[in-house]
Design a protein around this motif. Sequence first.
Motif, PDB file in Angstrom:
ATOM      1  N   ASN B 204       0.934  -1.319  -0.053  1.00 29.71           N
ATOM      2  CA  ASN B 204      -0.079   0.107   0.038  1.00 29.71           C
ATOM      3  C   ASN B 204       0.893   1.204   0.047  1.00 29.71           C
ATOM      4  OD1 ASN B 204      -1.252   2.386   0.827  1.00 29.71           O
ATOM      5  ND2 ASN B 204      -2.285   1.128   2.543  1.00 29.71           N
ATOM      6  N   ASP B 205       0.783   2.112  -1.071  1.00 25.06           N
ATOM      7  CA  ASP B 205       1.757   3.091  -1.221  1.00 25.06           C
ATOM      8  C   ASP B 205       0.957   4.401  -1.619  1.00 25.06           C
ATOM      9  OD1 ASP B 205       1.011   2.705  -3.709  1.00 25.06           O
ATOM     10  OD2 ASP B 205       3.000   2.454  -4.625  1.00 25.06           O
ATOM     11  N   MET B 206      -0.330   4.498  -0.773  1.00 28.21           N
ATOM     12  CA  MET B 206      -1.151   5.857  -0.970  1.00 28.21           C
ATOM     13  C   MET B 206      -0.652   6.862  -0.853  1.00 28.21           C
ATOM     14  SD  MET B 206      -4.056   4.976  -2.358  1.00 28.21           S
ATOM     15  CE  MET B 206      -5.578   6.005  -2.063  1.00 28.21           C
ATOM     16  N   GLY B 207      -0.333   8.071  -1.668  1.00 29.04           N
ATOM     17  CA  GLY B 207       0.055   9.304  -1.145  1.00 29.04           C
ATOM     18  C   GLY B 207      -1.172  10.003  -0.399  1.00 29.04           C
ATOM     19  N   VAL B 208      -0.746  11.049   0.434  1.00 29.42           N
ATOM     20  CA  VAL B 208      -1.634  11.667   1.258  1.00 29.42           C
ATOM     21  C   VAL B 208      -2.707  12.477   0.375  1.00 29.42           C
ATOM     22  CG1 VAL B 208      -0.266  13.885   1.182  1.00 29.42           C
ATOM     23  CG2 VAL B 208      -1.741  13.302   3.150  1.00 29.42           C
ATOM     24  N   LEU B 209      -2.698  13.072  -0.766  1.00 30.57           N
ATOM     25  CA  LEU B 209      -3.952  13.757  -1.373  1.00 30.57           C
ATOM     26  C   LEU B 209      -4.891  12.449  -1.631  1.00 30.57           C
ATOM     27  CD1 LEU B 209      -2.594  16.803  -3.236  1.00 30.57           C
ATOM     28  CD2 LEU B 209      -3.881  16.685  -1.003  1.00 30.57           C
ATOM     29  N   PRO B 210      -4.501  11.520  -2.592  1.00 25.10           N
ATOM     30  CA  PRO B 210      -5.507  10.404  -3.009  1.00 25.10           C
ATOM     31  C   PRO B 210      -5.913   9.648  -1.807  1.00 25.10           C
ATOM     32  CG  PRO B 210      -3.400  10.140  -3.724  1.00 25.10           C
ATOM     33  CD  PRO B 210      -3.044  11.295  -3.143  1.00 25.10           C
ATOM     34  N   LEU B 211      -5.222   9.567  -0.688  1.00 24.18           N
ATOM     35  CA  LEU B 211      -5.582   8.703   0.451  1.00 24.18           C
ATOM     36  C   LEU B 211      -6.697   9.412   1.228  1.00 24.18           C
ATOM     37  CD1 LEU B 211      -5.437   6.256   2.774  1.00 24.18           C
ATOM     38  CD2 LEU B 211      -3.795   7.794   3.790  1.00 24.18           C
ATOM     39  N   LEU B 212      -6.616  10.826   1.329  1.00 25.76           N
ATOM     40  CA  LEU B 212      -7.462  11.798   1.821  1.00 25.76           C
ATOM     41  C   LEU B 212      -8.814  11.660   1.263  1.00 25.76           C
ATOM     42  CD1 LEU B 212      -7.794  13.854   4.166  1.00 25.76           C
ATOM     43  CD2 LEU B 212      -7.065  15.340   2.663  1.00 25.76           C
ATOM     44  N   ARG B 213      -8.718  11.761  -0.122  1.00 27.73           N
ATOM     45  CA  ARG B 213      -9.805  11.736  -1.052  1.00 27.73           C
ATOM     46  C   ARG B 213     -10.636  10.387  -0.779  1.00 27.73           C
ATOM     47  NH1 ARG B 213     -12.077  15.359  -2.408  1.00 27.73           N
ATOM     48  NH2 ARG B 213     -10.060  16.387  -2.146  1.00 27.73           N
ATOM     49  N   GLU B 214      -9.748   9.282  -0.719  1.00 30.06           N
ATOM     50  CA  GLU B 214     -10.657   7.573  -0.227  1.00 30.06           C
ATOM     51  C   GLU B 214     -10.992   7.871   1.016  1.00 30.06           C
ATOM     52  OE1 GLU B 214      -9.781   4.323  -1.980  1.00 30.06           O
ATOM     53  OE2 GLU B 214      -9.660   5.285  -3.717  1.00 30.06           O
ATOM     54  N   VAL B 215     -10.403   8.242   1.936  1.00 32.10           N
ATOM     55  CA  VAL B 215     -10.878   8.374   3.080  1.00 32.10           C
ATOM     56  C   VAL B 215     -12.149   9.177   3.640  1.00 32.10           C
ATOM     57  CG1 VAL B 215     -10.665   8.521   5.796  1.00 32.10           C
ATOM     58  CG2 VAL B 215      -8.849   7.274   4.176  1.00 32.10           C
ATOM     59  N   THR B 216     -12.169  10.361   3.102  1.00 27.79           N
ATOM     60  CA  THR B 216     -13.244  11.062   3.290  1.00 27.79           C
ATOM     61  C   THR B 216     -14.499  10.737   2.442  1.00 27.79           C
ATOM     62  OG1 THR B 216     -12.205  12.705   1.553  1.00 27.79           O
ATOM     63  CG2 THR B 216     -11.895  13.296   3.964  1.00 27.79           C
ATOM     64  N   SER B 217     -14.278  10.202   1.326  1.00 28.03           N
ATOM     65  CA  SER B 217     -15.487   9.610   0.728  1.00 28.03           C
ATOM     66  C   SER B 217     -15.998   8.436   1.396  1.00 28.03           C
ATOM     67  CB  SER B 217     -14.920   9.098  -0.961  1.00 28.03           C
ATOM     68  OG  SER B 217     -14.375  10.483  -1.430  1.00 28.03           O
ATOM     69  N   ALA B 218     -15.069   7.696   2.024  1.00 36.89           N
ATOM     70  CA  ALA B 218     -15.604   6.263   2.608  1.00 36.89           C
ATOM     71  C   ALA B 218     -16.263   6.395   3.898  1.00 36.89           C
ATOM     72  CB  ALA B 218     -14.254   5.259   2.887  1.00 36.89           C
ATOM     73  N   VAL B 219     -15.797   7.250   4.731  1.00 32.75           N
ATOM     74  CA  VAL B 219     -16.507   7.679   6.161  1.00 32.75           C
ATOM     75  C   VAL B 219     -17.006   9.104   6.313  1.00 32.75           C
ATOM     76  CG1 VAL B 219     -15.038   5.836   6.960  1.00 32.75           C
ATOM     77  CG2 VAL B 219     -14.433   7.942   7.375  1.00 32.75           C
ATOM     78  N   SER B 220     -17.779   9.355   7.085  1.00 33.36           N
ATOM     79  CA  SER B 220     -18.144  10.794   7.393  1.00 33.36           C
ATOM     80  C   SER B 220     -17.418  11.614   8.565  1.00 33.36           C
ATOM     81  CB  SER B 220     -19.735  10.885   7.537  1.00 33.36           C
ATOM     82  OG  SER B 220     -20.028  10.032   8.360  1.00 33.36           O
ATOM     83  N   LEU B 221     -16.387  10.776   9.145  1.00 29.06           N
ATOM     84  CA  LEU B 221     -15.672  11.588  10.120  1.00 29.06           C
ATOM     85  C   LEU B 221     -14.636  12.481   9.889  1.00 29.06           C
ATOM     86  CD1 LEU B 221     -14.668   7.930  12.130  1.00 29.06           C
ATOM     87  CD2 LEU B 221     -16.420   9.452  12.745  1.00 29.06           C
ATOM     88  N   PRO B 222     -14.268  13.355  10.714  1.00 28.86           N
ATOM     89  CA  PRO B 222     -13.266  14.421  10.491  1.00 28.86           C
ATOM     90  C   PRO B 222     -11.960  13.530  10.312  1.00 28.86           C
ATOM     91  CG  PRO B 222     -13.935  14.508  12.723  1.00 28.86           C
ATOM     92  CD  PRO B 222     -14.971  13.591  12.119  1.00 28.86           C
ATOM     93  N   VAL B 223     -10.973  13.915   9.517  1.00 27.58           N
ATOM     94  CA  VAL B 223     -10.023  13.248   9.142  1.00 27.58           C
ATOM     95  C   VAL B 223      -8.837  14.240   9.082  1.00 27.58           C
ATOM     96  CG1 VAL B 223      -8.746  12.023   7.159  1.00 27.58           C
ATOM     97  CG2 VAL B 223     -11.071  11.801   7.494  1.00 27.58           C
ATOM     98  N   VAL B 224      -7.549  13.934   9.938  1.00 30.67           N
ATOM     99  CA  VAL B 224      -6.336  14.684  10.048  1.00 30.67           C
ATOM    100  C   VAL B 224      -5.548  14.005   8.992  1.00 30.67           C
ATOM    101  CG1 VAL B 224      -4.413  15.057  11.373  1.00 30.67           C
ATOM    102  CG2 VAL B 224      -6.739  14.940  12.514  1.00 30.67           C
ATOM    103  N   ALA B 225      -4.955  14.919   8.186  1.00 32.16           N
ATOM    104  CA  ALA B 225      -3.962  14.344   6.812  1.00 32.16           C
ATOM    105  C   ALA B 225      -2.487  14.399   7.607  1.00 32.16           C
ATOM    106  CB  ALA B 225      -4.504  15.268   5.801  1.00 32.16           C
ATOM    107  N   ALA B 226      -1.906  13.339   7.292  1.00 34.61           N
ATOM    108  CA  ALA B 226      -0.337  13.386   7.371  1.00 34.61           C
ATOM    109  C   ALA B 226       0.637  12.718   6.440  1.00 34.61           C
ATOM    110  CB  ALA B 226      -0.208  12.249   8.595  1.00 34.61           C
ATOM    111  N   GLY B 227       1.635  13.097   6.270  1.00 33.74           N
ATOM    112  CA  GLY B 227       2.568  12.592   5.300  1.00 33.74           C
ATOM    113  C   GLY B 227       3.151  13.729   4.375  1.00 33.74           C
ATOM    114  N   GLY B 228       4.355  13.908   4.717  1.00 41.16           N
ATOM    115  CA  GLY B 228       5.305  14.906   3.925  1.00 41.16           C
ATOM    116  C   GLY B 228       4.986  16.283   4.039  1.00 41.16           C
ATOM    117  N   LEU B 229       4.333  16.658   4.803  1.00 42.89           N
ATOM    118  CA  LEU B 229       3.908  18.163   4.909  1.00 42.89           C
ATOM    119  C   LEU B 229       5.122  18.874   5.321  1.00 42.89           C
ATOM    120  CD1 LEU B 229       0.389  17.705   6.218  1.00 42.89           C
ATOM    121  CD2 LEU B 229       1.354  17.524   3.717  1.00 42.89           C
ATOM    122  N   GLY B 230       5.703  19.874   4.517  1.00 42.62           N
ATOM    123  CA  GLY B 230       6.921  20.460   4.799  1.00 42.62           C
ATOM    124  C   GLY B 230       6.868  21.888   5.076  1.00 42.62           C
TER     125      GLY B 230
END
Lengths: 362, 362
Positions: B204-230
């Motif tokens: 599993n090598d999902m990048g933060v942007l596509p992962l965030l889209r997948e997760v926010t589409s799959a569930v209705s919870l608030p999501v904190v995004a992590a990964g490589g933010l500089g």
Amino acid sequence: VVSVLDELVVPVVAAPMAGGISTPELVAAVSEAGGLGFLAAGYLTPDAVRDQLHATRALTGKPFGVNIFVPGDTAVDESAVDRYAARLTAEAHRYGVYLGDAIADDDGWAAKLDLVLAERVPVVSFTFGCPDADVLARLRENGSTVVVTVTSAAEARLAAAAGADVLCAQGQEAGGHRGTFDNPPAESSVAAELDPDADSAPRNDMGVLPLLREVTSAVSLPVVAAGGLGSGADVAAVLVAGAAAAQLGTLFLGCPEAGTKPAHRAALTEAAGTAVTRAFTGRPARGLVNRFLRQHSAVAPAAYPHVHHLTKSIRAAGDPEAMSLWAGQGHHFVRELPAADLVRQLAADARSALAAATRRML
Amino acid sequence: VVSVLDELVVPVVAAPMAGGISTPELVAAVSEAGGLGFLAAGYLTPDAVRDQLHATRALTGKPFGVNIFVPGDTAVDESAVDRYAARLTAEAHRYGVYLGDAIADDDGWAAKLDLVLAERVPVVSFTFGCPDADVLARLRENGSTVVVTVTSAAEARLAAAAGADVLCAQGQEAGGHRGTFDNPPAESSVAAELDPDADSAPRNDMGVLPLLREVTSAVSLPVVAAGGLGSGADVAAVLVAGAAAAQLGTLFLGCPEAGTKPAHRAALTEAAGTAVTRAFTGRPARGLVNRFLRQHSAVAPAAYPHVHHLTKSIRAAGDPEAMSLWAGQGHHFVRELPAADLVRQLAADARSALAAATRRML
């Protein structure tokens, strides 16, 4: 240069997708809608590229681009290619086809370069490397904006030094071939077992956001961000992160104007996910996970375009489990939507997402 | 739940970083500055976690979090662990240390859970899996906000079903351990050579942007995004893409309050890049590329925490070429800056980036 990107009504670029997907109809629709469409010269004969160029010009007076593959080092491990060919014999039998010849051609490099010069194509982009500075200078003097695809800060510096006008920073999330300049052998556990002191270079797996930060920090050129963008909110996200425009490929696979094969189209929303593999072409490329990818990725050699030619008949046999179903990590969000509508929707959603985040931060 | 994130003055979470990096001073400074700091219970004794909790509470009255590792399946390929231990004998000799015992402990799971319940910690987050629904219910009834780290839409659905309040979507760009629920064996070219029909699951090598889209589409919870933010622009980017907050770890490694070892600190800006490896702990984790990572990644077994214990003395020997220098893909942008200043800078830069992109899109 900057003007081509700045003049776009919508800062959205439709990625060049080789293999019949980026049709003149798709390219023209994107450019007409205010984005920037791209023809893909890769794998086509120079004559076919000329025909597509003329067809596109008949459909739009707006700027568009042509993407050309840069030939790389074709010195490969021939014995590794032979071993892979032997392994694929069972696949060829399965589909009743012959394996192709594992040859190293240059995809018509010189003729395609002559063509885009003669045709004064507005935007010319390159993948798999950076042409020599004199090539870029000729294109620029000829009036073309030159875009070079990069996957690291080091590649960005090389492209800037060679005279690129714009860089396309391609994150690892992107579908299809990784645009890396070189094609180093994969980490091999076989080699590592044989020689415990062997260095095995990990592959470049920069995501689009950190890559964009690295590239915009390394050079002062405008940067188009690509990789896994699946919505207008994602378009806005990369603009916020510093991109001059967002490039999307996968979402355009669902447009009726795209030449996406029906099996590929159907698999986009159905497949569980994607992976980067050399199994189909000998160069790392991201596609939907299917049987062929699962069974051959771990041993496919770094040999491009040798493996591309080797597997051609298998890929063409029509079984979705053995086709190269290129797709980026945003593939679940593909819908059937005319390209112009998609461009307009991306722009509207980008604006909404910016407004919502701005309210949150105030 | 939502209230904890909504009430943050700055939607920035400092990632829990185990191994002595997330100190009470760092956590308190982040929370005092309006973000959300996180203690890392991983690898500490329950008593040490209690001490850190009390120390943090002495420094701030603001909400903060504690992260706990969820014990996973410890049934591993013992012969693969033995082979890896044999290989590492040369490393142990090199540094004049003994290899550790490749044991499978549960990191004090029950005691740490009892502790956060007794201490009524405001936010409790989990990594490496999702606890049973009754555990999450007890924490919620006790007043804690429960966060579960996920790396795919499937994991997001499991966590939502178990009753998580918030998800942390961790892209592959993130430093340190991948939070994947399971730890499947890596793609092995050895196995693939032995059995040409073997399926080897790509990681599993999902990048933060596509992962965030997948997760926010799959569930209705608030999501904190992590990964490589500089940067603050990257914080704004993930907010625009739909995150409720941005989680950063690597940038906080440069804060004087962090317990980052000097060799680790120095390597962050000097190292060429990062890679995901099982070489140090037996679970995929992203670190700066050094000799140990290059020489052992291709053969390290999926055996956690066995390999963590095995390599402990080597990692502790003090050679940066054999330490686990955890870092995300934004590591080149680490600077020495007090945590409160970093939080304020991220917020200011996020606002500027949003304003600039909004002007571009109008």
